[in-house]
Design an enzyme around this catalytic site. Structure first.
Site, PDB file in Angstrom:
ATOM      1  CB  SER A 116     198.138  58.528 -19.237  1.00  0.00           C
ATOM      2  OG  SER A 116     198.043  57.344 -18.471  1.00  0.00           O
TER       3      SER A 116
ATOM      4  CE1 TYR B 294     197.224  62.022 -15.196  1.00  0.00           C
ATOM      5  CE2 TYR B 294     196.759  59.744 -15.799  1.00  0.00           C
ATOM      6  CZ  TYR B 294     197.640  60.811 -15.734  1.00  0.00           C
ATOM      7  OH  TYR B 294     198.914  60.673 -16.203  1.00  0.00           O
TER       8      TYR B 294
END
Ligand code: NDP
Length: 248
Positions: A143, A156
């Site tokens: 990401s 995350y």
């Protein structure tokens, strides 16, 4: 973009029942690959992806497996090989979000996100290292948040940082066999994962952060993953390609 650049190849796409993974599965199939559409819970959605691929004249099968569990991942590879004979391409797309301030994150939640986002990539890469033929392809999905500082993203982002490191070191381990290992790091992309807990105004805020002024679509990401698994990308390995419309 479509042709037959992956004719004769077999691909496993983890988390391909929806979102980015579904788009990747359909793009790879359009290029002629036989595709394993992995999912954990959404059997109907995975079957719908398979149907769309078959309707376009290509081959696919849906296989349930939790990527965070070694026995499931072993079965995923065994069944894929039974079905299509080999695994040339692995796209590690399965992932779960966790948007919470660090003080609010429970141990269980942290273990859960590590299991899917990190252990899942480790387990599938381990199987791939054992059975993938020379010149195979691995793409791990990270990401763009690993390049930012954002509240509520600590767990995350930690998992995605681990994914990026695994890519680099695996690229070295597998490079002598002609296997390339790369990371694709999407920016905000319009899927269920991105939408979780966000208001429309919050989504608009993310759109404005991209130089190109919009959210990504799953197909924006799938085009780049597809390129990386073709022979055209044979000299790219160990890299992290941020696919984010200039978000960072
Ligand atoms: P979605 O939530 O839309 O889809 C997630 C997919 O992962 C589903 O197919 C789901 O299967 C599968 N999955 C979840 N847990 C497991 C598991 N334990 N084992 C196997 N499959 C699992 O996510 P996105 O398409 O948005 O995200 C795909 C990837 O892209 C993720 O790795 C995410 O971190 C990354 N990413 C996404 C961004 C975004 O803005 N959307 C931005 C940056 C990165 P099921 O349907 O069965 O639950």
């Amino acid at each position: 973009m479509s042709g037959q650049r992956l004719k004769g190849k077999v691909a496993i796409v983890t988390g391909a029942s929806r979102g980015i993974g579904a788009a990747v599965a359909e793009h790879l199939a359009r290029e002629g690959a036989s595709v394993v559409v992995n999912y954990v819970d959404s059997a109907d959605k995975a079957k719908a992806v398979v149907k769309r691929i078959e309707a376009a004249g290509n081959r696919a099968v849906a296989i349930q497996a939790d990527v965070g569990k070694a026995a499931d991942v072993q079965r995923l590879f065994d069944e894929s090989i039974k079905q299509f004979g080999k695994v040339d391409i692995l796209v590690n797309n399965a992932g779960i979000p966790l948007y919470k301030m660090v003080a609010e994150i429970t141990e269980k939640e942290f273990d859960q996100i590590l299991a899917t986002n990190v252990k899942g990539v480790f387990l599938t890469c381990k199987q791939a290292a054992r059975c993938m033929p020379d010149d195979g392809r691995i793409v791990n999905v990270s990401s763009s948040v690993t390049g930012l500082m954002l509240s509520t993203y600590v767990a995350y982002a930690a998992t995605k940082g681990a994914v990026e490191q695994m890519t680099r070191h695996l690229a070295h381990e597998l490079g002598r066999r002609g296997i390339t290992v790369n990371t694709v790091s999407p920016g905000p992309t319009d899927t269920e994962l991105f939408g979780e807990g966000k208001t429309e105004a919050h989504k608009q805020e993310f759109s404005r952060m991209a130089a190109l002024g919009r959210l990504g679509e799953p197909t924006d990401i799938a085009d780049v993953v597809t390129f990386l698994v073709t022979d055209d990308a044979r000299w790219i390995t160990g890299q992290n390609i941020r696919v984010n419309g200039g978000f960072i």
